[in-house]
Design a protein around this motif. Structure first.
Motif, short mmCIF file in Angstrom:
data_model
loop_
_atom_site.label_atom_id
_atom_site.label_comp_id
_atom_site.label_asym_id
_atom_site.label_seq_id
_atom_site.Cartn_x
_atom_site.Cartn_y
_atom_site.Cartn_z
N ILE A 1 0.86 -1.20 0.00
CA ILE A 1 0.00 0.00 0.00
C ILE A 1 0.89 1.24 0.00
O ILE A 1 1.77 1.39 0.84
N ALA B 1 -5.35 -3.32 -0.71
CA ALA B 1 -6.67 -3.02 -0.13
C ALA B 1 -7.54 -4.27 -0.11
O ALA B 1 -8.24 -4.54 0.87
N LEU C 1 -14.35 0.21 0.82
CA LEU C 1 -13.22 0.06 -0.10
C LEU C 1 -13.73 -0.46 -1.45
O LEU C 1 -14.44 -1.45 -1.52
N ASN D 1 -10.22 5.13 -1.36
CA ASN D 1 -9.50 3.97 -0.82
C ASN D 1 -8.26 4.40 -0.04
O ASN D 1 -7.97 3.86 1.03
N LEU E 1 -7.56 3.44 3.76
CA LEU E 1 -6.37 2.66 4.11
C LEU E 1 -5.49 3.39 5.10
O LEU E 1 -4.92 2.79 6.02
#
Length: 788
Positions: free
Chosen positions: A68, A99, A125, A268, A272
């Motif tokens: 990520i 994700a 998400l 997203n 996250l």
């Protein structure tokens, strides 16, 4: 929240530690920007999220945040039509994959322990797997565009390889030619500006033609592209440009795909980052061994063994304090270096951490309040530039606090009234305390002034506290004692250090009588407190011991119940098997009788068969409750000659002699002494109590059965000589009783008893044959003898 307060109470140091637990730059950024808030419901939500992450971390291990990245800048460029490079596109693909993997991880954890807040975040998400797959089809793990990204790119690269091979082959042929080798500085092929060249000595520059692309620093070597490879190099350059154009075309197509889902991907990234931040809080809680505090909005604080998180665990002294219930103000007195300031900071820092959604290093059951603001005046803020003394600096800060605080604020004041004349300073400190208390704010203040001890004693809602000091070691223990005012230890310390007693007594005479009474009262309180703590420690130790014994007893009880249930179940199974066996045998008897009836041509009647079966059914053993037995006849009525039942052996016999507590009982050929409590009268002697006739002298062999002839003999524990005597008697009785088969139980042991009995049976006149018992008969521990 005032940034100065956060710095004073070391809150930023906590954020620095928190950031180290974040796995991504997204989480680190949130950790570094975290601030306490005064919204009660939001604080509870934040703590609940931290609690969920802590449980997930405990049950499933660390959450997977690998791959990520912070792709915010790349997404904004894609939105406005800019072309993303291969690294940026690869980061977008790994973030989409990360994700999805994180979502699956939290879903799996939710199956074991419900985490609604984390699931709520994961539910938002967006999974754009097609975009990820499109990027991975074109770009490899090293951020290089693959040949398979497009057919045209594959064709161009194949042609590039072909031309590169031709150019290198032609140059290789040249540098292997002896006449040319002497003109070269080195027999190698190199590149200058994406073109193949060879290193030629300066004096042979005219022998190759072509173009000079570079020269060495000394000028002795020239890097020349021979005329024979110029066309090949030109072709390579042309193909390279085509390759770059095709790659740009591919990257623009991929960027366009990303641009279609920019909003989802930006969302997203935000989610996250929040998840990483929440799990970072869980990591900090694990590291500090912190717990989730109970929050309230009524100004109540109850810290149970709270620890300052920035002090090493092996050195920190736990803090126990309660504020906001019976009293709203705590005044801490005592000497310097006793830990007053650390305690003050600990209260403020733990409150800030809880208001920021962090767990606090304290025991379960600690309670903290969501204040609208926390104000602190701690430390010496003397400013030469502003021409402010220590007293002026403190007063400037306190004036600001008094102007901004509300009834829902927490105020922490260190060394209140210090830095000026003691009389004026103490009066000013009392006035400030009065004002804050009337305002209704919660307050903890430290001071040196003894006048404030009396103030706290006289005012409702105000309580004294002090830092414990060990006079024996002349060292502070750093323990906060609420309810006990600080005691002046100057005389005690001076005496321990060796100051003459006459000087100490003279000094005591200079102290006012009222102050002496106060010190005496504090000393008494201190002595009573130490006694009470010792007794409490003893009581706590006893309680733990009793609790341990209770658990052990409960475990033993449970073990006994389990064993009892197993034995009862086994007994029921054995009984059921015995009944089933008896019924099978009865059916066999009935069948045999019917067969005989047919053969006897009706001489056996049906009613006789029915009666025989009824008798067989009545012979089936029944399990009876011991409580249903007839009441025992009292042992004090038993006399010599009476027939009795020895209850602990289950055998009948006759009383030979009786004493106060024991009786001698004849059991078959054996005499033994039995407690009168184990005797039950069966039948009185016909002579009305006279002594029974003495039996003949017998051997003292121990038998386990009564004098009625049985089909088995138990010889376990006997020696061979005595056992053989018993076997001989047993076989004679069995033969007279017309038994076809008997069982001799001798046990497994060393085998001596079994071998001796087998030798004896081999030559006994009544024994037809013998064998070792089957599995269900006792195995090698039993011998089965067939009688003639």
């Amino acid at each position: 929240m005032d940034q100065k307060i956060l710095k004073t109470l070391d809150f930023y140091a906590i954020l620095h530690t928190l950031a180290h637990h974040a796995a991504t730059s997204l989480g680190k950024d949130r950790a570094e920007k975290l601030e306490p808030i005064g919204d009660f419901e939001e604080v509870k939500r934040r703590l609940k999220a931290t609690d969920e992450a802590t449980n997930v971390d405990r049950l499933k291990g660390g959450a997977p945040f690998g791959g990520i990245r912070d792709i915010t800048a790349a997404l904004h460029r894609a939105r406005i039509g800019g072309m993303l490079n291969t690294t940026e596109l690869l980061d977008i693909a790994t973030t989409i994959f990360g994700a999805r993997r994180l979502h699956k991880f939290i879903e799996a954890a939710n199956e074991e322990y419900e985490v609604p807040l984390l699931m709520g975040l994961c539910g938002n998400l967006a999974d754009h797997k097609p975009v990820e797959e499109a990027i991975r089809r074109c770009i490899d793990e090293n951020a290089q565009v693959l040949d398979s990204a497009s057919p045209e790119l594959a064709r161009i690269r194949q042609e590039l390889k072909t031309n590169e091979t031709r150019a290198r082959d032609r140059l290789e042929q040249m540098i292997r030619t002896p006449s040319i080798q002497k003109m070269l500085q080195d027999n190698i092929i190199t590149m200058r500006g994406d073109r193949y060249v060879i290193p030629v000595k300066q004096e042979y520059r005219g022998h190759f033609g072509g173009m000079i692309h570079d020269q060495s620093a000394s000028g002795a070597t020239l890097f020349i592209e021979p005329e024979s490879v110029v066309q090949l190099n030109n072709k390579l350059r042309e193909l390279t440009l085509k390759e770059q154009a095709e790659i740009e075309k591919i990257l623009r197509a991929l960027t366009a795909k990303v641009g279609e889902v920019v909003d989802d991907l930006l969302n997203n990234v935000d989610i996250l980052g929040e998840l990483d931040f929440i799990f970072a809080k869980a990591g900090l809680a694990r590291e500090q061994k912190s717990t989730m505090p109970r929050m309230n909005d009524r100004g109540f604080i109850k810290i149970k063994r709270g620890r300052h998180p920035l002090i090493a665990p092996d050195k920190v002294v736990p803090l126990d304090i309660e504020l906001g219930n019976q009293y709203s103000t705590i005044i801490v007195t005592g000497p310097n270096t006793g830990g007053k300031t650390v305690s003050l900071k600990c209260i403020g820092l733990l409150s800030l951490m809880a208001m920021a959604g962090l767990f606090v290093p304290a025991e379960e059951g600690s309670q903290l309040c969501v204040f609208d603001a926390i104000y602190a005046d701690i430390g010496d803020e003397q400013s030469i530039e502003q021409n402010l003394s220590t007293f002026s600096s403190h007063m400037t800060n306190i004036i600001r606090i008094l102007r901004e605080m509300t009834p829902k604020s927490l105020v922490l004041l260190d060394e209140l009234g210090a830095g000026t004349d003691p009389a004026e300073g103490s009066a000013l400190a009392i006035a400030i305390l009065e004002y804050i208390q009337k305002m209704g704010s919660r307050m903890v203040a430290t001071t040196h002034y003894s006048e404030l001890k009396a103030y706290a004693y006289e005012r409702q809602g105000v309580i004294n506290a002090s830092m414990e000091f060990d006079v024996q070691t002349l060292k502070p223990t750093y323990r906060l004692l609420v309810g006990v005012p600080g005691r002046s230890n100057a005389f005690a310390i001076a005496e321990r250090l060796g100051l003459a007693r006459s000087i100490i007594e003279h000094a005591r005479g200079q102290v006012g009588e009222e102050d002496q009474r106060v010190e005496s009262m504090i000393a008494t309180l201190e002595e009573n407190r130490l006694t009470a703590e010792a007794e409490r420690h003893t009581a706590e130790q006893l309680r733990r011991e009793v609790e341990t014994l209770r658990r052990e007893l409960e475990a033993e009880r449970q073990k006994f119940r389990e064993q009892r249930d197993k034995l009862l179940a086994k007994a029921e199974r054995d009984a059921a098997e015995a009944v089933a066996k008896a019924r099978r045998e009865a059916e066999e008897v009935i069948a045999e009788l019917r067969r005989l009836a047919k053969e006897a041509a009706g001489s056996v009647k049906d009613h006789q068969l029915i009666a025989a079966r009824r008798r067989l059914d009545q012979a089936v053993p029944e399990l009876r409750d011991k409580s249903a037995k007839a009441p025992k006849k009292k042992a004090d009525r038993i006399e010599p000659g009476d027939e009795v039942l020895v209850t602990n052996l289950g055998q009948k016999g006759h009383v030979v002699d009786i004493g106060d507590t024991e009786a001698t009982v004849q059991l078959g050929i054996m005499k033994m002494k039995v407690s009168k409590a184990n005797l039950e009268l069966v039948k009185q002697a016909a002579s009305g109590g006279g002594k029974a006739a003495q039996p003949q002298a017998t051997s003292s062999i121990n038998r386990t059965r009564d004098d009625n002839t049985r089909m088995e003999l138990d010889l376990r524990g006997q020696n061979l000589e005595d056992a053989l005597i018993e076997v001989d008697r047993f076989l004679d009785e069995s033969f007279l009783a017309n038994f076809g088969q008997v069982y001799i139980i001798h046990g497994k042991g060393t085998g001596i008893l079994r071998s001796g009995i087998h030798d004896y049976l081999r030559r006994h006149k009544h024994v037809k044959s013998y064998r070792v018992g089957n599995y269900n008969e006792g195995g090698i521990g039993v011998t089965v003898a067939e009688l003639k």
